[in-house]
Design an enzyme around this catalytic site. Structure first.
Site, PDB file in Angstrom:
ATOM      1  N   ASP A 288     -42.300  44.649  66.242  1.00 42.40           N
ATOM      2  CA  ASP A 288     -41.921  46.063  66.564  1.00 42.40           C
ATOM      3  C   ASP A 288     -43.187  46.941  66.627  1.00 42.40           C
ATOM      4  O   ASP A 288     -44.282  46.451  66.346  1.00 42.40           O
ATOM      5  CB  ASP A 288     -41.096  46.481  65.482  1.00 42.40           C
ATOM      6  CG  ASP A 288     -40.115  47.857  66.175  1.00 42.40           C
ATOM      7  OD1 ASP A 288     -40.574  48.575  67.024  1.00 42.40           O
ATOM      8  OD2 ASP A 288     -39.245  48.356  65.368  1.00 42.40           O
TER       9      ASP A 288
HETATM   10  C1  BGC Z   1     -38.203  50.930  67.427  1.00 41.82           C
HETATM   11  C2  BGC Z   1     -37.694  49.887  68.113  1.00 41.82           C
HETATM   12  C3  BGC Z   1     -37.877  50.174  69.606  1.00 41.82           C
HETATM   13  C4  BGC Z   1     -39.436  49.895  69.998  1.00 41.82           C
HETATM   14  C5  BGC Z   1     -40.115  50.385  71.215  1.00 41.82           C
HETATM   15  C6  BGC Z   1     -39.641  51.247  67.802  1.00 41.82           C
HETATM   16  O1  BGC Z   1     -40.207  52.371  67.175  1.00 41.82           O
HETATM   17  O2  BGC Z   1     -38.115  50.608  65.904  1.00 41.82           O
HETATM   18  O3  BGC Z   1     -36.335  49.968  68.080  1.00 41.82           O
HETATM   19  O4  BGC Z   1     -37.500  49.029  70.362  1.00 41.82           O
HETATM   20  O5  BGC Z   1     -39.993  51.238  69.023  1.00 41.82           O
HETATM   21  O6  BGC Z   1     -39.616  51.679  71.791  1.00 41.82           O
END
Ligand code: BGC
Length: 728
Positions: A288
């Site tokens: 993430d």
């Molecule tokens: C979130 C994810 C998301 C990613 C990309 C992160 O901050 O936890 O759920 O897919 O960002 O945008």
């Protein structure tokens, strides 16, 4: 056409053999769009900075890009802009030494979030409330189509962790508190999104999030520790991911926080031993946002950024969402050159990534896969959306048949949720936070607009244009006196991730004040709730004549809510979570006996599965095809459901199971099957459900899944039937 697995493996091997170490590590690197973006806001219709894109692809060999351009304001782009952006990237990658395509990932959370005018469905919590996997399947089909019509490749959805911590600001991204429901809804979504062949022009790969246990922070704040024992992890949290893998999801995004002291990105046991070894996942994992480096900057698990990269890659991270620089690329290159990260581990990660790129047809795609015409924002898709919103809305209370409303009634509509689209859509809508009401489509109806569209009597509105606008309570009360009834729309403004952290589930005091002032004059009140979490409404719900829970029903939410309020649609949504009575009341329905022993009780305001209709249903005649089965055998449950009211309606029949005595405490009941049926007045259907051995199983003393012989109860409606599992 889908390539055969063997052919893909062959091509991956051949390509890998030709790749330099730099090219391999580039594949493991994912950057944010801003890294290749023009700095100035005035970008016309292609915000790419050619020099930066060339650097990303030719010098850093990057494997993936994510997110929407940040100029201006990280918001949705026109579909034509997306097609230009992705075409530019595609053509540039094709000119690289080996022509390996970039996979573009996007958060298409409830539809293609970041494409202007996309069909935006109810959020997952509301989709779960439909108890209708076919609708979930359809939203998957449409989302994939709109992602692909935008030229994008890969969707960071669905969330397969379960939602049983109501404070958590991402609760609404889950399918609720129940394991079986989440499996059914998430699995159907993935099958719709990917079809049988992810390389088909209208299909796209999904990403299971956020592996695993991220959804259960002890203190309710986003990205904070969960304390989940191994048995609970295996019983409640892993099954969703297992279902997603079985449904074919080829990618998994990792838990940004930690479980039991080990950050998700450092957890070798979860990422490798369990995910690969036990659950058979063959795709790739993606970190993430910034979470590899956070092992150093936040978690103090690593003593340097370099060590953080090493720990994460060795734990099983295949691709790093870095996302703002090339630090991961540089550090991993160095670690590989010194042998601290073996090249075999890099080959493994890159093979997995290339495999998905072949499976999804990226190597053969030279332009956006689908024409926009006929595949984007179609009338058919809007109709599915409207149906989903209608089935998602939950009628929680309806005293004296307050609803449906007479169309000629005079109505005061008030409350901060009354005239906004954003309160019904939540986060990941047009922008990350979903809170820029000015960007919302002009042709979608707020609750107020939808009521005005249907009502034949006088409709007055007292309220602001933003959620935080002060409402003139005195005026609202005065107006209420001159109307037949009040529709009071309360709830939460939109939020995403940490921004949505709260210290209390209590409703904002100003909303309670407004509600109490309205109740004081004694007019009938319909309380409508919108928002991503169950905020405490116990006092208000007691005084309201009707309570309708909308959660986040999406762009058609206003129209669907009005359809239900006026009785043009018969409500059929059911709660996918237990609605707490008070702030500290967070017992799930499938609790252990202790939670309802002596002074303890499961006593939510509304239980899991609750939801009323304008007709009445009777379920009876519960029978089992056998009263004794052997270990490993299945069982058939039969039950009749009848519409004994006056209107056609849909009912979801819920089949619960309880294991009477076991070596590990068992939930008092657990949903193991359900079916939603439509019935005309007096119509009756007999439903048949199969309970497989897995339904009777749990994680035993030795952490293995077992079925223990003994007595079980099946519960449907008010009836219970028992059966015995005999030892072999
Ligand atoms: C979130 C994810 C998301 C990613 C990309 C992160 O901050 O936890 O759920 O897919 O960002 O945008």
């Amino acid at each position: 056409m889908a390539m055969k697995d063997g052919d893909i493996d062959e091509r991956v091997r051949a390509l890998l053999a030709r790749m330099t170490l730099e090219e391999k590590i580039g594949q493991m690197t994912q950057i944010d769009f801003s890294v290749i973006a023009l700095d100035n806001v005035q970008h016309g219709d292609n915000p790419i900075d050619r020099r930066k894109l060339d650097d990303a692809i030719f010098n850093h060999h990057i494997g993936s890009i994510l997110n929407t351009p940040s100029t201006p304001n990280n918001r949705a782009q026109p579909v034509a802009t997306w097609r230009k952006i992705t075409q530019d990237i595609r053509e540039t990658a094709a000119r690289s030494r080996l022509g390996i395509p970039v996979i573009y990932g996007i958060d298409a959370i409830h539809g293609a979030t970041y494409t202007e005018g996309a069909v935006l469905f109810p959020q997952a919590i509301s989709m779960a409330a439909t108890f209708n996997p076919e609708l979930s399947y359809q939203t998957g089909v449409i989302t994939a189509r709109e992602v692909k019509a935008s030229g994008l490749d890969w969707n960071f959805s669905p969330v397969m962790d379960i939602g049983r911590q109501p404070l958590w600001p991402r609760l609404w991204e889950t399918y609720g508190e129940d394991v079986h429901l989440a499996d059914a809804m998430g699995g159907a979504y993935i099958r719709g999104h990917q079809g049988d062949d992810m390389a088909a022009p209208d299909k796209a790969p999904t990403c299971l999030k956020h592996y695993v246990g991220y959804s259960y922070p002890l203190n309710g704040k986003d990205r904070t520790p969960a304390w989940i024992g191994e048995r609970a992890l295996r019983d409640y949290f892993l099954p969703g991911f297992q279902s997603g893998i079985l449904a074919g999801a080829p990618t998994v995004m990792v838990n940004s926080a930690e479980v039991d002291g080990i950050p998700g990105h450092a957890n070798h046991q979860y990422l490798t031993t369990i995910l690969r070894g036990e659950m058979g996942f063959k795709g790739f994992t993606v970190s993430d946002w910034q979470d590899v480096i956070r092992l150093y900057t936040r978690d103090k698990l690593a003593s340097s950024p370099r060590e953080a990269v090493k720990i994460a890659v060795m734990a099983g991270i295949d691709m790093s969402m870095v996302p703002f620089d090339y630090s991961f690329y540089e550090l991993l290159l160095d670690l590989a050159k010194t042998g601290e990260v073996p090249v075999s581990r890099i080959d493994e990660a890159v093979s997995r990534i290339l495999r998905v790129k072949y499976q999804t047809g990226l190597f053969d795609r030279h332009e956006a896969a689908l024409p926009v015409e006929g595949h984007f924002a179609t009338a058919g898709a809007a109709a599915v959306n409207r149906q989903a919103a209608r089935e998602a809305i939950i009628l929680a209370k309806n005293d004296h048949q307050m609803l449906p409303l007479r169309k000629d009634a005079s109505i005061l509509v008030t409350g901060p949720g009354a005239n906004l689209l954003s309160v019904m859509n939540g986060g990941w809508t047009i922008t990350w936070q979903g809170d820029d009401e000015a960007l919302y489509p002009k042709d979608k109806l707020t609750l107020l607009a939808a009521i005005r569209g249907k009502a034949q009597g006088r409709v007055t509105h007292v309220g602001g244009q933003r959620f935080t606008d002060e409402i003139d309570i005195e005026r609202a009360v005065n107006e209420a006196r001159h109307h037949d009834l009040v529709v009071l729309a309360l709830g939460e403004p939109p939020y995403t991730e940490t921004v949505g952290n709260i210290d209390t589930l209590a409703l904002a005091p100003v909303q309670v004040q407004l509600a109490k002032a309205i109740f004081a004059i004694g007019k009938p009140v319909v309380l409508v709730m919108f928002g991503g979490r169950p905020r405490i409404i116990t006092d208000l719900a007691e005084r309201a004549d009707a309570v309708v829970l909308g959660f986040l029903p999406g762009m058609e939410g206003g129209a669907a809510m009005a359809d239900i309020l006026f009785g043009d649609v018969n409500p059929s949504g059911k709660l996918p979570i237990s609605y707490p009575r008070a702030e500290g009341d967070i017992t799930p329905y499938d609790h252990k006996p202790q939670a309802a022993f002596e002074a303890n009780q499961y006593r939510p305001l509304y239980p899991f599965g609750h939801g009323l209709s304008y007709t009445r249903f009777e379920t009876q005649g519960l029978t089992l095809d056998k009263s004794r089965i052997h270990l490993g055998e299945s069982l058939t449950v039969n039950v009749k459901v009848k519409n004994i009211g006056e209107r056609v309606g849909k009912e979801t029949v819920l089949v619960y199971l309880n294991d009477a005595v076991a070596s590990v405490t068992r939930p008092v009941r657990q949903l193991q099957a359900f079916e939603k049926v439509e019935l005309k007045p007096d119509e009756q259907k007999t439903l048949h459900f199969t309970l497989k051995p897995e339904a009777m199983s749990f994680i035993g003393l030795d952490m293995k899944r077992i079925v223990e012989p003994g007595e079980f109860s099946v519960m449907v409606g008010n009836e219970t039937a028992t059966f015995t599992v005999l030892p072999d």
